[in-house]
Scaffold this motif. Structure first.
Motif, PDB file in Angstrom:
ATOM      1  N   LEU A 102       0.713  -1.219   0.050  1.00 54.65           N
ATOM      2  CA  LEU A 102      -0.069  -0.019   0.072  1.00 54.65           C
ATOM      3  C   LEU A 102       0.988   1.343  -0.036  1.00 54.65           C
ATOM      4  O   LEU A 102       0.384   2.300   0.490  1.00 54.65           O
ATOM      5  CB  LEU A 102      -0.660  -0.080   1.334  1.00 54.65           C
ATOM      6  N   SER A 103       2.159   1.341  -0.410  1.00 57.46           N
ATOM      7  CA  SER A 103       2.967   2.420  -0.435  1.00 57.46           C
ATOM      8  C   SER A 103       2.835   3.429  -1.495  1.00 57.46           C
ATOM      9  O   SER A 103       2.774   4.609  -1.083  1.00 57.46           O
ATOM     10  CB  SER A 103       4.565   1.693  -0.493  1.00 57.46           C
ATOM     11  N   THR A 104       2.412   2.934  -2.547  1.00 51.65           N
ATOM     12  CA  THR A 104       2.185   4.089  -3.484  1.00 51.65           C
ATOM     13  C   THR A 104       0.644   3.950  -3.944  1.00 51.65           C
ATOM     14  O   THR A 104       0.002   2.952  -3.774  1.00 51.65           O
ATOM     15  CB  THR A 104       3.153   3.813  -4.760  1.00 51.65           C
ATOM     16  N   GLU A 105       0.313   5.168  -4.526  1.00 53.52           N
ATOM     17  CA  GLU A 105      -1.168   5.233  -4.708  1.00 53.52           C
ATOM     18  C   GLU A 105      -1.322   4.107  -6.148  1.00 53.52           C
ATOM     19  O   GLU A 105      -2.502   3.633  -6.313  1.00 53.52           O
ATOM     20  CB  GLU A 105      -1.671   6.795  -5.544  1.00 53.52           C
ATOM     21  N   GLU A 106      -0.329   4.051  -6.818  1.00 48.52           N
ATOM     22  CA  GLU A 106      -0.651   3.214  -8.163  1.00 48.52           C
ATOM     23  C   GLU A 106      -0.862   1.620  -7.455  1.00 48.52           C
ATOM     24  O   GLU A 106      -1.804   1.051  -7.792  1.00 48.52           O
ATOM     25  CB  GLU A 106       0.421   3.174  -9.195  1.00 48.52           C
ATOM     26  N   SER A 107      -0.017   0.977  -6.695  1.00 47.44           N
ATOM     27  CA  SER A 107      -0.273  -0.106  -6.122  1.00 47.44           C
ATOM     28  C   SER A 107      -1.419  -0.287  -5.362  1.00 47.44           C
ATOM     29  O   SER A 107      -2.098  -1.349  -5.435  1.00 47.44           O
ATOM     30  CB  SER A 107       1.148  -0.407  -5.363  1.00 47.44           C
ATOM     31  N   LYS A 108      -2.047   0.541  -4.592  1.00 46.09           N
ATOM     32  CA  LYS A 108      -2.955   0.607  -3.931  1.00 46.09           C
ATOM     33  C   LYS A 108      -4.244   0.582  -4.954  1.00 46.09           C
ATOM     34  O   LYS A 108      -5.359  -0.151  -4.588  1.00 46.09           O
ATOM     35  CB  LYS A 108      -3.146   2.018  -3.030  1.00 46.09           C
ATOM     36  N   SER A 156     -11.930   1.506   0.474  1.00 46.22           N
ATOM     37  CA  SER A 156     -11.268   2.511   0.406  1.00 46.22           C
ATOM     38  C   SER A 156     -10.797   2.976   1.740  1.00 46.22           C
ATOM     39  O   SER A 156      -9.852   3.559   2.088  1.00 46.22           O
ATOM     40  CB  SER A 156     -11.641   3.656  -0.135  1.00 46.22           C
ATOM     41  N   SER A 157     -11.600   2.237   2.942  1.00 43.55           N
ATOM     42  CA  SER A 157     -11.313   2.803   4.102  1.00 43.55           C
ATOM     43  C   SER A 157     -10.641   1.715   4.816  1.00 43.55           C
ATOM     44  O   SER A 157     -10.456   1.829   6.218  1.00 43.55           O
ATOM     45  CB  SER A 157     -12.656   3.147   5.150  1.00 43.55           C
ATOM     46  N   MET A 158     -10.446   0.515   4.289  1.00 43.04           N
ATOM     47  CA  MET A 158      -9.451  -0.674   4.971  1.00 43.04           C
ATOM     48  C   MET A 158      -7.973  -0.368   5.138  1.00 43.04           C
ATOM     49  O   MET A 158      -7.387   0.152   4.045  1.00 43.04           O
ATOM     50  CB  MET A 158      -9.864  -1.759   4.078  1.00 43.04           C
ATOM     51  N   ASP A 159      -7.616  -0.817   5.973  1.00 44.89           N
ATOM     52  CA  ASP A 159      -6.001  -0.935   6.359  1.00 44.89           C
ATOM     53  C   ASP A 159      -5.294  -2.251   6.010  1.00 44.89           C
ATOM     54  O   ASP A 159      -6.196  -3.017   5.268  1.00 44.89           O
ATOM     55  CB  ASP A 159      -5.824  -0.589   7.915  1.00 44.89           C
ATOM     56  N   GLU A 160      -4.286  -2.461   6.251  1.00 47.16           N
ATOM     57  CA  GLU A 160      -3.769  -3.756   5.707  1.00 47.16           C
ATOM     58  C   GLU A 160      -4.189  -5.098   6.482  1.00 47.16           C
ATOM     59  O   GLU A 160      -4.488  -6.250   5.481  1.00 47.16           O
ATOM     60  CB  GLU A 160      -2.216  -3.701   6.099  1.00 47.16           C
ATOM     61  N   ASN A 161      -4.513  -4.943   7.617  1.00 48.95           N
ATOM     62  CA  ASN A 161      -5.274  -6.239   8.247  1.00 48.95           C
ATOM     63  C   ASN A 161      -6.554  -6.416   7.604  1.00 48.95           C
ATOM     64  O   ASN A 161      -7.099  -7.449   7.383  1.00 48.95           O
ATOM     65  CB  ASN A 161      -5.270  -6.013   9.886  1.00 48.95           C
ATOM     66  N   GLY A 162      -7.473  -5.261   7.403  1.00 47.85           N
ATOM     67  CA  GLY A 162      -8.707  -5.230   6.877  1.00 47.85           C
ATOM     68  C   GLY A 162      -8.629  -5.963   5.349  1.00 47.85           C
ATOM     69  O   GLY A 162      -9.245  -6.812   4.876  1.00 47.85           O
ATOM     70  N   ILE A 163      -7.724  -5.585   4.668  1.00 47.17           N
ATOM     71  CA  ILE A 163      -7.338  -6.138   3.424  1.00 47.17           C
ATOM     72  C   ILE A 163      -7.064  -7.770   3.414  1.00 47.17           C
ATOM     73  O   ILE A 163      -7.571  -8.416   2.644  1.00 47.17           O
ATOM     74  CB  ILE A 163      -6.359  -5.357   2.448  1.00 47.17           C
ATOM     75  N   LYS A 164      -6.208  -8.056   4.554  1.00 49.01           N
ATOM     76  CA  LYS A 164      -5.985  -9.273   4.627  1.00 49.01           C
ATOM     77  C   LYS A 164      -6.952 -10.292   5.004  1.00 49.01           C
ATOM     78  O   LYS A 164      -7.401 -11.451   4.410  1.00 49.01           O
ATOM     79  CB  LYS A 164      -4.875  -9.476   5.613  1.00 49.01           C
TER      80      LYS A 164
END
Length: 178
Positions: free
Chosen positions: A53-59, A91-99
């Motif tokens: 999630l480091s760059t806008e493109e990868s996100k 759009s409001s999820m963090d890394e743990n939410g995405i996992k």
């Protein structure tokens, strides 16, 4: 036969051209299905799930892939429910939410639908997932708001009534929703 020969020669040429010292080249990049780098069901479960999630493109790319996976499952009810929920919340999820979302998306369609609608009790690992709990809460709220209780089975029991079970007469079904 000639096209097969041409394909093999091209593959041989690509393999030979990529053998430069001190350079590793990946010809085949697994991106979809069970070998996806965003999937938690890889061959060895010891490797942690890598989310960038480091760059806008990868996100943006990650969000689009997960949104596609949630909307194109091949099970219409889940496509609608999961797709809408992911669209509203990703759009409001963090890394743990995405996992947690990836783990829900890795579940099999029939099992996931039965667990979301309380036809069967989900395993502890699934019911403790925050994304699963939120989606199940939305599904059960919609069921309670928009469907008559007599059209649904008792929680923990499969739905056996079909839409045409009430139809009687010569063209009526013998049993079930035939």
């Amino acid at each position: 036969m000639a096209s097969l020969r041409r394909a093999l020669l091209n593959a041989h040429r690509i393999l030979n051209s990529s053998t430069v010292p001190n350079r590793t080249t990946t010809i085949f990049r697994p991106q979809y299905g069970w070998v996806s780098r965003f999937s938690s069901t890889n061959i060895s479960n010891s490797q942690p799930l890598d989310i960038d999630l480091s760059t806008e493109e990868s996100k943006r790319r990650l969000f689009n892939r997960l949104l596609y996976r949630s909307k194109q499952r091949g099970f219409l009810e889940l496509d609608l429910v999961l797709g809408k929920w992911v669209e509203e919340h990703i759009s409001s999820m963090d890394e743990n939410g995405i996992k947690a979302l990836v783990h829900v998306l890795d579940l099999e369609n029939p099992d996931l639908w039965k667990w979301l609608t309380n036809q069967e009790q989900p395993p502890e690992a699934v019911s403790s997932n925050p994304v699963f709990s939120a989606v199940q809460e939305k599904v059960l709220k919609n069921l309670n708001d928009h469907s008559a209780p007599e059209t649904r089975a008792i929680p923990g029991q499969p739905w056996v009534r079909g839409w045409d079970d009430i139809k009687k007469g010569r063209d009526g079904p013998i049993a079930g929703n035939q």
